[in-house]
Design an enzyme around this catalytic site. Structure first.
Site, PDB file in Angstrom:
ATOM      1  N   HIS A  41      23.278  33.975  92.238  1.00  0.00           N
ATOM      2  CA  HIS A  41      22.647  35.230  91.867  1.00  0.00           C
ATOM      3  C   HIS A  41      23.578  36.155  91.088  1.00  0.00           C
ATOM      4  CE1 HIS A  41      24.385  37.895  95.217  1.00  0.00           C
ATOM      5  NE2 HIS A  41      25.018  36.768  95.251  1.00  0.00           N
TER       6      HIS A  41
ATOM      7  N   ASP B 146      25.491  30.384  97.245  1.00  0.00           N
ATOM      8  CA  ASP B 146      24.516  31.273  97.892  1.00  0.00           C
ATOM      9  C   ASP B 146      23.105  30.683  97.940  1.00  0.00           C
ATOM     10  OD1 ASP B 146      26.096  33.479  98.648  1.00  0.00           O
ATOM     11  OD2 ASP B 146      26.041  34.301  96.629  1.00  0.00           O
TER      12      ASP B 146
ATOM     13  N   HIS C 130      31.762  30.744  93.354  1.00  0.00           N
ATOM     14  CA  HIS C 130      31.212  32.103  93.198  1.00  0.00           C
ATOM     15  C   HIS C 130      32.312  33.093  93.551  1.00  0.00           C
ATOM     16  CE1 HIS C 130      28.614  35.482  93.328  1.00  0.00           C
ATOM     17  NE2 HIS C 130      28.158  35.368  94.563  1.00  0.00           N
TER      18      HIS C 130
ATOM     19  N   GLU D 299      31.991  36.368  94.307  1.00  0.00           N
ATOM     20  CA  GLU D 299      31.718  37.514  95.183  1.00  0.00           C
ATOM     21  C   GLU D 299      32.639  37.436  96.403  1.00  0.00           C
ATOM     22  OE1 GLU D 299      27.577  38.229  96.027  1.00  0.00           O
ATOM     23  OE2 GLU D 299      27.988  40.257  96.732  1.00  0.00           O
TER      24      GLU D 299
HETATM   25 FE1  FEO Z   1      26.865  36.252  96.277  1.00  0.00          FE
HETATM   26 FE2  FEO Z   1      27.399  35.130  99.466  1.00  0.00          FE
HETATM   27  O1  FEO Z   1      27.804  36.012  97.871  1.00  0.00           O
END
Ligand code: FEO
Length: 395
Positions: free
Chosen positions: A145, A164, A79, A81
């Site tokens: 997400h 996540d 991910h 992010e």
């Molecule tokens: Fe969607 Fe923990 O970052």
């Protein structure tokens, strides 16, 4: 700091005891959090995810004590992010040519964040990466997400690195689900689902059923935040299936804001009316301007019905209530009933505004609401009591 999950899989992340707000100021983290990264050793060595940027240097220093960085063969970015990719620039400074495995959307996000042309290797669901005796199998998890999210499954050890999904914002010295206080664990897991995953519930159901249908052995689920699910790991997947099915408990939540206590008095008498109509239902009251918004959102998630109250100010509603309704509109709750109430002195728009916004947010509005002129007296409080009683009868 590191710890062993299996003899060849180690946690190498960061426990962030101090964090109290996440996603900027959007999400309260009363119990801190952790950024989980994992080092998988076989004939080849893979690093799964990193940590948030403030801990990048510490992460790379600790990692280099654990392993010669040049011996890492693969970097897996489940991910993009920044809480998970934030240490990539620091790490890649040391090993710039190592391949970074991620989804096609992951490449877009990582390039968008860091403006680097790392050696990206795009993977999709079902792709496998041999580590020697074991393999990593990738499963895209689009919108769980973010568009780039994916999970990685390690054969042999039977570990799902879920990123996540299944996470919780908890800092703990006990990083396994069987070692922590269960009420705290599920409180945080519920809050996490309510505040982050609710809009994606149909995708949650689909993805979990897809993974369960593969019938893979599973010894642990290693999320990217909080504790690792090693005791009955499927229990959290089963919880997610329940939560994704328009979850509700036998609870009615009354959320209000108030200027001179009038709307608070209405709220309290509505609660009494509900209790008289149904003494088994759980009724909770929150003054939204004095409560943590994410905790209140979690109560909305658990409720079968909510009531929102605000007095009218400047032909509008009080700003803490406006923030709440914005947040719950974005979360797209389903299968919940609602109504509005509030005091007014001059023009009295608040109840209509709240009613319209509840309908727009996908709540079923089951009453025109309760408006009360000036400070409620005996008659108005009796009306609030009757309103609560009638509301409970319709829920
Ligand atoms: Fe969607 Fe923990 O970052």
């Amino acid at each position: 700091m590191k710890f062993e999950i299996t003899p060849n899989v180690h946690w190498v992340g960061k426990i962030d005891w101090e964090l109290r707000k996440f996603h900027g100021e959007e999400y309260s983290t009363h119990r801190g959090t952790s950024y989980n990264a994992y080092l998988v050793r076989d004939e080849k060595i893979a690093l799964i995810d990193t940590v948030w940027k403030p801990f990048a240097r510490e992460f790379v220093e600790n990692l280099s004590k654990e392993i010669d960085l040049n011996k890492i063969d693969y970097i897996i970015a489940n991910h993009a992010e920044m809480d998970h990719s934030g240490a990539l620039p620091e790490l890649m400074r040391h090993i710039p040519d190592k391949p970074v495995y991620c989804t096609a959307n992951g490449v877009k996000s990582l390039k968008g964040h860091y403006h680097q042309n790392w050696n990206f290797q795009v993977v999709k669901t079902g792709d496998k990466l041999s580590l020697g005796k074991k393999e990593l199998v990738f499963v895209e998890a689009m919108m769980l997400h973010w568009p780039d999210s994916m999970m990685s499954y390690l054969t042999g050890d039977a570990i799902l690195f879920s990123n996540d999904a299944f996470g919780q914002h908890i800092a703990s010295e006990h990083m396994f689900n069987d070692l922590v206080v269960q009420s705290e664990l599920f409180e945080e897991a519920t809050k996490y689902y309510a505040n982050i995953l609710t809009p994606f519930s149909p995708l949650v159901t689909k993805k979990i059923n897809e993974v369960v249908a593969l019938n893979l052995p599973l010894s642990a689920i290693c999320p990217s935040h909080g504790v690792i699910w090693r005791d009955n790991p499927l229990q959290i997947a089963q919880k997610y299936l329940q939560w994704a099915a328009d979850y509700q408990e036998n609870q009615i939540t009354i959320i209000y804001d108030t200027m001179w206590d009038g709307t608070r008095m209405l709220a309290e008498h509505i609660a009494k009316g509900i209790k008289q109509a149904d003494d088994r239902v759980t009724v909770k009251l929150y003054n939204i301007s004095r409560s943590d918004i994410n905790d209140v959102v979690t109560e909305v998630f658990k409720s079968k019905a909510i009531l929102l109250g605000s007095p009218t100010i400047n032909k509008g509603i009080l700003n803490a209530m406006a923030a709440l309704i914005d947040m719950i509109a974005g979360l797209r709750f389903k299968n919940k009933k609602s109504a509005a109430f509030g005091c007014y002195g001059w023009s009295g728009e608040s109840v209509k505004i709240l009613t319209d916004r509840l309908a727009g947010a996908g709540f079923e509005v089951i009453s025109d609401g309760l408006k009360s002129l000036w400070q409620p007296g005996g008659e108005e409080l009796a009306q609030a009591f009757a309103f609560g009683k009638e509301f409970a009868g319709k829920v």
